[in-house]
Design a protein around this motif. Structure first.
Motif, mmCIF file in Angstrom:
data_model
loop_
_atom_site.group_PDB
_atom_site.id
_atom_site.type_symbol
_atom_site.label_atom_id
_atom_site.label_comp_id
_atom_site.label_asym_id
_atom_site.label_seq_id
_atom_site.Cartn_x
_atom_site.Cartn_y
_atom_site.Cartn_z
ATOM 1 N N ILE A 105 0.832 -1.210 0.000
ATOM 2 C CA ILE A 105 0.000 0.000 0.000
ATOM 3 C C ILE A 105 0.864 1.257 0.000
ATOM 4 O O ILE A 105 0.616 2.209 -0.739
ATOM 5 N N VAL A 106 1.898 1.266 0.847
ATOM 6 C CA VAL A 106 2.781 2.441 0.915
ATOM 7 C C VAL A 106 3.537 2.623 -0.404
ATOM 8 O O VAL A 106 3.671 3.745 -0.905
ATOM 9 N N ALA A 107 4.028 1.517 -0.985
ATOM 10 C CA ALA A 107 4.757 1.602 -2.259
ATOM 11 C C ALA A 107 3.847 2.128 -3.369
ATOM 12 O O ALA A 107 4.239 3.010 -4.139
ATOM 13 N N ASP A 108 2.626 1.592 -3.446
ATOM 14 C CA ASP A 108 1.675 2.081 -4.452
ATOM 15 C C ASP A 108 1.307 3.540 -4.197
ATOM 16 O O ASP A 108 1.177 4.339 -5.138
ATOM 17 N N GLY A 109 1.147 3.881 -2.923
ATOM 18 C CA GLY A 109 0.813 5.267 -2.581
ATOM 19 C C GLY A 109 1.921 6.229 -2.968
ATOM 20 O O GLY A 109 1.652 7.349 -3.427
ATOM 21 N N LEU A 110 3.164 5.791 -2.837
ATOM 22 C CA LEU A 110 4.295 6.645 -3.201
ATOM 23 C C LEU A 110 4.356 6.860 -4.717
ATOM 24 O O LEU A 110 4.675 7.960 -5.186
ATOM 25 N N VAL A 111 4.017 5.825 -5.475
ATOM 26 C CA VAL A 111 3.980 5.953 -6.931
ATOM 27 C C VAL A 111 2.865 6.918 -7.343
ATOM 28 O O VAL A 111 3.052 7.743 -8.246
ATOM 29 N N VAL A 112 1.714 6.813 -6.669
ATOM 30 C CA VAL A 112 0.603 7.718 -6.962
ATOM 31 C C VAL A 112 0.984 9.157 -6.608
ATOM 32 O O VAL A 112 0.677 10.104 -7.351
ATOM 33 N N TYR A 113 1.681 9.335 -5.499
ATOM 34 C CA TYR A 113 2.137 10.670 -5.106
ATOM 35 C C TYR A 113 3.106 11.240 -6.143
ATOM 36 O O TYR A 113 3.042 12.428 -6.476
ATOM 37 N N VAL A 130 -6.171 6.809 -6.902
ATOM 38 C CA VAL A 130 -6.444 6.877 -5.467
ATOM 39 C C VAL A 130 -7.573 5.922 -5.090
ATOM 40 O O VAL A 130 -7.510 5.226 -4.067
ATOM 41 N N LEU A 131 -8.625 5.875 -5.909
ATOM 42 C CA LEU A 131 -9.727 4.943 -5.651
ATOM 43 C C LEU A 131 -9.235 3.495 -5.702
ATOM 44 O O LEU A 131 -9.642 2.656 -4.878
ATOM 45 N N MET A 132 -8.356 3.218 -6.655
ATOM 46 C CA MET A 132 -7.786 1.869 -6.754
ATOM 47 C C MET A 132 -6.891 1.562 -5.561
ATOM 48 O O MET A 132 -6.851 0.428 -5.074
ATOM 49 N N LEU A 133 -6.180 2.582 -5.077
ATOM 50 C CA LEU A 133 -5.335 2.402 -3.900
ATOM 51 C C LEU A 133 -6.181 2.092 -2.663
ATOM 52 O O LEU A 133 -5.816 1.240 -1.846
ATOM 53 N N ILE A 134 -7.299 2.776 -2.530
ATOM 54 C CA ILE A 134 -8.214 2.503 -1.410
ATOM 55 C C ILE A 134 -8.747 1.078 -1.495
ATOM 56 O O ILE A 134 -8.803 0.356 -0.485
ATOM 57 N N ALA A 135 -9.125 0.657 -2.705
ATOM 58 C CA ALA A 135 -9.619 -0.706 -2.901
ATOM 59 C C ALA A 135 -8.526 -1.726 -2.581
ATOM 60 O O ALA A 135 -8.793 -2.774 -1.972
ATOM 61 N N ALA A 174 -2.637 -3.346 -11.663
ATOM 62 C CA ALA A 174 -3.321 -2.374 -12.524
ATOM 63 C C ALA A 174 -2.960 -0.944 -12.143
ATOM 64 O O ALA A 174 -2.745 -0.087 -13.015
ATOM 65 N N THR A 175 -2.885 -0.681 -10.833
ATOM 66 C CA THR A 175 -2.530 0.669 -10.366
ATOM 67 C C THR A 175 -1.150 1.077 -10.862
ATOM 68 O O THR A 175 -0.946 2.198 -11.352
ATOM 69 N N ASN A 176 -0.192 0.176 -10.753
ATOM 70 C CA ASN A 176 1.170 0.496 -11.181
ATOM 71 C C ASN A 176 1.267 0.694 -12.688
ATOM 72 O O ASN A 176 2.001 1.581 -13.151
ATOM 73 N N ILE A 177 0.541 -0.097 -13.445
ATOM 74 C CA ILE A 177 0.561 0.065 -14.907
ATOM 75 C C ILE A 177 -0.033 1.414 -15.294
ATOM 76 O O ILE A 177 0.538 2.154 -16.108
ATOM 77 N N ILE A 178 -1.179 1.747 -14.697
ATOM 78 C CA ILE A 178 -1.853 3.009 -15.020
ATOM 79 C C ILE A 178 -0.995 4.209 -14.620
ATOM 80 O O ILE A 178 -0.795 5.149 -15.398
#
Length: 254
Positions: A105-113, A130-135, A174-178
């Motif tokens: 979650i933290v790694a994905d959140g950092l990529v989103v940031y 962000v919605l995908m990160l919450i899911a 999917a989050t990382n690809i997007i």
């Protein structure tokens, strides 16, 4: 025979994870040096990146330690290594799953940031990520919770774990690809503008950044895809990728 196979697989998994942890340790030191000492003199410290990087490294370190402790218990304390590893409801096993989910979650959140910053701090761009990160967060912790609800004889492919685990792996992939696509697209567009106004030489640094981001994202995506396929097919080979991915995923945002 089965115990010997489990022993070899567990040892190989631990060796692979330790190898990737060693690589990550070097990368962590370099990253912290750049964030703290190589920044512009008048620029403030990038605390979100610093804190997130330290959190990822701390959790990755604990993850390796937990695997070492579990290995010592399995082969030196427990009556049977196979029986010990089969007890997925054990407190240390649940803690390990919680570490993985939190790290993810933290790694994905950092990529989103990072995507948010690259796109000029536009909230509209990161609404879907962000919605995908919450899911991902919900699925991850529900999977961890269900580890404590399994019955003797169940394994990591039990339906109440597999449903949420598959969703976790799929959403994270999917989050990382997007997000990687969004970041690369934005930098490519900036490179095109720089090339038009300043010439191709000034755009080269943007092209290099795009290549690094795509390469980094591709490594994680390939590993995550492999894990997802192995897990869906219910093969124990997924353990080899799963433990390694705990160290690979934290390298992507750096």
């Amino acid at each position: 025979m089965l115990t010997a196979i489990i022993s070899k697989a567990s040892f190989i998994s631990l060796c692979i994870e330790t190898f990737f942890y060693g690589l990550y340790m070097v990368l962590f030191v370099i990253c912290m040096y750049i964030l703290v000492y190589r920044k512009d003199k008048n620029a403030p410290l990038n605390w979100p990146m610093i804190l997130a990087t330290m959190a990822l490294f701390s959790m990755s370190t604990v993850h390796v330690v937990v695997d070492f402790v579990r290995g010592l218990r399995a082969f030196f304390s427990a009556p049977s290594a196979l029986a010990y590893y089969a007890e997925i409801w054990d407190g240390l096993s649940i803690f390990k799953q919680a570490l993985y989910a939190t790290n993810n979650i933290v790694a994905d959140g950092l990529v989103v940031y990072r995507c948010y910053v690259v796109w000029g701090r536009s909230l509209y761009v990161i609404v879907v990520p962000v919605l995908m990160l919450i899911a991902t967060t919900v699925c991850g912790y529900l999977a961890v919770y269900n580890f404590s609800q399994v019955h003797p004889g169940d394994n990591v492919f039990a339906s109440n774990i597999a449903e949420w685990g598959t969703a976790l792996f799929s959403l994270s992939l999917a989050t990382n690809i997007i997000v990687t696509t969004l970041i690369a697209t934005r930098i490519w567009w900036l490179a095109r503008q720089a090339s038009t106004t300043l010439g191709h030489r000034h755009a080269r640094k943007y092209h290099n950044a795009v290549a690094i981001i795509i390469e980094s994202g591709s490594i994680y995506s390939a590993c995550a895809m492999t894990l997802l396929i192995l897990y869906v097919h219910r093969t124990n080979a997924q353990y080899l990728v799963y433990d390694s991915l705990a160290q690979i995923m934290v390298r992507t945002p750096l």
